[in-house]
Design a protein around this motif. Structure first.
Motif, PDB file in Angstrom:
ATOM      1  N   GLU A  48       0.784  -1.241   0.034  1.00  0.00           N
ATOM      2  CA  GLU A  48      -0.082   0.163   0.202  1.00  0.00           C
ATOM      3  C   GLU A  48       0.757   1.230  -0.083  1.00  0.00           C
ATOM      4  N   LEU A  49       2.019   1.147   0.691  1.00  0.00           N
ATOM      5  CA  LEU A  49       2.715   2.260   0.665  1.00  0.00           C
ATOM      6  C   LEU A  49       3.807   2.472  -0.261  1.00  0.00           C
ATOM      7  N   TYR A  50       4.155   1.583  -0.944  1.00  0.00           N
ATOM      8  CA  TYR A  50       5.173   1.615  -2.339  1.00  0.00           C
ATOM      9  C   TYR A  50       4.224   1.789  -3.524  1.00  0.00           C
ATOM     10  N   GLY A  51       2.861   1.292  -3.459  1.00  0.00           N
ATOM     11  CA  GLY A  51       2.105   1.416  -4.628  1.00  0.00           C
ATOM     12  C   GLY A  51       2.533   0.301  -5.675  1.00  0.00           C
ATOM     13  N   LYS A  52       3.170  -0.647  -5.168  1.00  0.00           N
ATOM     14  CA  LYS A  52       3.643  -1.866  -6.188  1.00  0.00           C
ATOM     15  C   LYS A  52       3.495  -3.207  -5.450  1.00  0.00           C
ATOM     16  N   PRO A  53       3.624  -4.224  -6.043  1.00  0.00           N
ATOM     17  CA  PRO A  53       3.655  -5.621  -5.430  1.00  0.00           C
ATOM     18  C   PRO A  53       5.046  -5.972  -4.785  1.00  0.00           C
ATOM     19  N   VAL A  54       5.009  -6.566  -3.645  1.00  0.00           N
ATOM     20  CA  VAL A  54       6.101  -7.091  -3.044  1.00  0.00           C
ATOM     21  C   VAL A  54       6.262  -8.628  -2.998  1.00  0.00           C
ATOM     22  N   GLU A  55       7.287  -9.099  -3.247  1.00  0.00           N
ATOM     23  CA  GLU A  55       7.675 -10.521  -3.418  1.00  0.00           C
ATOM     24  C   GLU A  55       8.471 -10.846  -1.833  1.00  0.00           C
ATOM     25  N   ILE A  56       7.901 -12.010  -1.444  1.00  0.00           N
ATOM     26  CA  ILE A  56       8.564 -12.474  -0.045  1.00  0.00           C
ATOM     27  C   ILE A  56       9.844 -13.282  -0.787  1.00  0.00           C
ATOM     28  N   ALA A  57      11.060 -13.036  -0.169  1.00  0.00           N
ATOM     29  CA  ALA A  57      12.051 -13.610  -0.372  1.00  0.00           C
ATOM     30  C   ALA A  57      12.574 -14.582   0.726  1.00  0.00           C
ATOM     31  N   TYR A  58      12.340 -15.954   0.693  1.00  0.00           N
ATOM     32  CA  TYR A  58      12.712 -16.740   1.562  1.00  0.00           C
ATOM     33  C   TYR A  58      14.002 -17.199   1.748  1.00  0.00           C
ATOM     34  N   ARG A  59      14.606 -18.257   2.588  1.00  0.00           N
ATOM     35  CA  ARG A  59      15.964 -18.569   2.723  1.00  0.00           C
ATOM     36  C   ARG A  59      16.215 -19.151   1.186  1.00  0.00           C
ATOM     37  N   GLU A  60      15.363 -19.954   0.779  1.00  0.00           N
ATOM     38  CA  GLU A  60      15.919 -20.882  -0.475  1.00  0.00           C
ATOM     39  C   GLU A  60      16.202 -19.891  -1.808  1.00  0.00           C
ATOM     40  N   LYS A  61      15.177 -18.873  -1.543  1.00  0.00           N
ATOM     41  CA  LYS A  61      15.262 -17.833  -2.839  1.00  0.00           C
ATOM     42  C   LYS A  61      16.626 -17.151  -2.543  1.00  0.00           C
ATOM     43  N   VAL A  62      16.878 -16.462  -1.459  1.00  0.00           N
ATOM     44  CA  VAL A  62      18.317 -15.830  -1.062  1.00  0.00           C
ATOM     45  C   VAL A  62      19.489 -16.725  -1.310  1.00  0.00           C
ATOM     46  N   GLU A  63      19.431 -17.890  -0.944  1.00  0.00           N
ATOM     47  CA  GLU A  63      20.468 -18.592  -0.824  1.00  0.00           C
ATOM     48  C   GLU A  63      20.896 -19.543  -2.261  1.00  0.00           C
ATOM     49  N   GLU A  64      19.672 -19.782  -2.738  1.00  0.00           N
ATOM     50  CA  GLU A  64      19.897 -20.892  -3.965  1.00  0.00           C
ATOM     51  C   GLU A  64      19.664 -20.264  -5.314  1.00  0.00           C
ATOM     52  N   ASP A  65      18.315 -19.139  -5.263  1.00  0.00           N
ATOM     53  CA  ASP A  65      18.109 -18.825  -6.567  1.00  0.00           C
ATOM     54  C   ASP A  65      18.183 -17.277  -6.705  1.00  0.00           C
ATOM     55  N   ILE A  66      19.269 -16.627  -6.193  1.00  0.00           N
ATOM     56  CA  ILE A  66      19.184 -15.256  -6.181  1.00  0.00           C
ATOM     57  C   ILE A  66      19.902 -14.603  -7.470  1.00  0.00           C
ATOM     58  N   GLU A  67      20.575 -15.397  -8.032  1.00  0.00           N
ATOM     59  CA  GLU A  67      21.155 -14.981  -9.154  1.00  0.00           C
ATOM     60  C   GLU A  67      20.293 -14.550 -10.304  1.00  0.00           C
ATOM     61  N   GLU A  68      19.183 -15.233 -10.522  1.00  0.00           N
ATOM     62  CA  GLU A  68      17.922 -14.786 -11.312  1.00  0.00           C
ATOM     63  C   GLU A  68      17.650 -13.277 -11.107  1.00  0.00           C
ATOM     64  N   VAL A  69      17.633 -12.994  -9.765  1.00  0.00           N
ATOM     65  CA  VAL A  69      17.140 -11.709  -9.454  1.00  0.00           C
ATOM     66  C   VAL A  69      18.502 -10.617  -9.847  1.00  0.00           C
ATOM     67  N   ILE A  70      19.676 -11.055  -9.504  1.00  0.00           N
ATOM     68  CA  ILE A  70      20.775 -10.241 -10.007  1.00  0.00           C
ATOM     69  C   ILE A  70      21.089 -10.040 -11.426  1.00  0.00           C
ATOM     70  N   GLU A  71      20.711 -11.040 -12.164  1.00  0.00           N
ATOM     71  CA  GLU A  71      20.668 -10.971 -13.711  1.00  0.00           C
ATOM     72  C   GLU A  71      19.499  -9.823 -14.210  1.00  0.00           C
ATOM     73  N   GLU A  72      18.444 -10.039 -13.502  1.00  0.00           N
ATOM     74  CA  GLU A  72      17.388  -8.915 -13.802  1.00  0.00           C
ATOM     75  C   GLU A  72      17.803  -7.704 -13.762  1.00  0.00           C
ATOM     76  N   ALA A  73      18.579  -7.418 -12.371  1.00  0.00           N
ATOM     77  CA  ALA A  73      19.065  -6.112 -12.128  1.00  0.00           C
ATOM     78  C   ALA A  73      20.104  -5.463 -13.094  1.00  0.00           C
ATOM     79  N   ARG A  74      20.616  -6.126 -14.008  1.00  0.00           N
ATOM     80  CA  ARG A  74      21.596  -6.026 -14.817  1.00  0.00           C
ATOM     81  C   ARG A  74      20.799  -5.021 -15.783  1.00  0.00           C
ATOM     82  N   GLU A  75      19.555  -5.074 -16.330  1.00  0.00           N
ATOM     83  CA  GLU A  75      18.679  -4.389 -17.242  1.00  0.00           C
ATOM     84  C   GLU A  75      17.843  -3.392 -16.567  1.00  0.00           C
TER      85      GLU A  75
END
Length: 281
Positions: A48-75
């Motif tokens: 509500e404050l940000y006016g955008k959806p927020v994804e919850i990043a649990y342990r497995e996301k941060v430790e095992e699948d975070i490179e997908e997020v990093i790659e998106e931040a490239r663009e």
């Protein structure tokens, strides 16, 4: 750009003005949700404050699948939200370095952290030694000598001349229940669990009983804190033995709890310690 943004400790309004501007300009927003929590604050309130959806990043996301997020931040601009300050946990330091290794730009927006907000108890921050994390004992593992050894290095088992130790207490969020997984063949998650200050104090006393080095003796001064930075934060002081009793948790209330094992107390610190005495409330 990958933005690591600290949210502070109280509620959704604790984000800095700069942090909020950055978040509103990002294409994707993730909230790291396993090294800490914002007590009582829902994802919906953040959205509500940000006016955008927020994804919850649990342990497995941060430790095992975070490179997908990093790659998106490239663009695109991606915000990775952290309770407290982004550099308050090694998890986020690792994320920062992984992004740099992949050639992705990273920017940090700092905020208040338990590492400095614990000064609300009256202990002077420059009189602290290394911070430790206390994890839950299990039926088969009850030693915890690594965090005890760090406390011992800080205070040398003495009352005079020793440094204070901030103890961060274990939380278990989105943890797999392997016994139930075996039965059902599906991912089953345990109910979130947050270590209470009395449990942390009890575990330290248990180790002290075995080690007898004096780092966590029953009469060692200690301070328990709950929801630091929130409007309803609670701080109480006493000996480690006193803070190991279950009634302490009734006084502290909901998570998150922290514990400080005191070293030598300066005169001003003694005055604060007496002010927060749990038996004089």
């Amino acid at each position: 750009m990958l933005y690591l943004i600290g949210l502070g400790l109280g509620d959704e309004s604790d984000i800095t003005r700069r942090g909020l501007e950055v978040v509103k300009g990002c294409k994707r927003i993730l909230l790291e949700s396993y090294t800490s929590i914002l007590p009582g604050i829902s994802k919906e309130r953040l959205e509500e404050l940000y006016g955008k959806p927020v994804e919850i990043a649990y342990r497995e996301k941060v430790e095992e699948d975070i490179e997908e997020v990093i790659e998106e931040a490239r663009e695109d601009d991606v915000a990775f939200l952290v309770i407290g300050d982004p550099f308050g946990a090694t998890t986020h330091t690792d994320l920062y370095l992984r992004a740099l290794r992949l050639g992705v730009k990273v920017e940090v927006v700092h905020n208040a952290s338990i590492m400095n907000a614990c000064g609300a108890c009256g202990l002077q921050l420059y009189r602290f030694g290394e911070t430790v994390s206390i994890v839950f004992f299990t039926e088969t593992w009850r030693h915890g000598d690594s965090f005890y050894d760090k406390i011992l290095r800080n205070n040398a088992g003495k009352v005079e001349g020793g440094l204070h130790t901030l103890c961060l207490l274990d939380i278990k969020v989105h943890e797999l229940n392997f016994d139930e997984m075996i039965k059902t063949g599906k991912p089953v998650y345990m109910t979130p669990t947050f270590m209470k200050a009395s449990v942390a104090a009890s575990q330290l006393l248990e180790i002290e009983e075995r080690r007898k080095d004096g780092a966590c003796s029953p009469d060692r001064p200690a301070i328990a804190l709950a929801r630091v930075g929130a409007k309803d934060q609670v701080i109480v002081s006493g000996t480690l033995e006193r803070l190991s009793r279950s009634d302490v948790d009734d006084v502290l209330g909901a998570p998150l709890h922290s514990l400080i094992v005191c070293g030598e107390l300066h005169d001003l610190e003694k005055e604060f310690f007496e002010h927060f005495d749990i038996d004089k409330r």
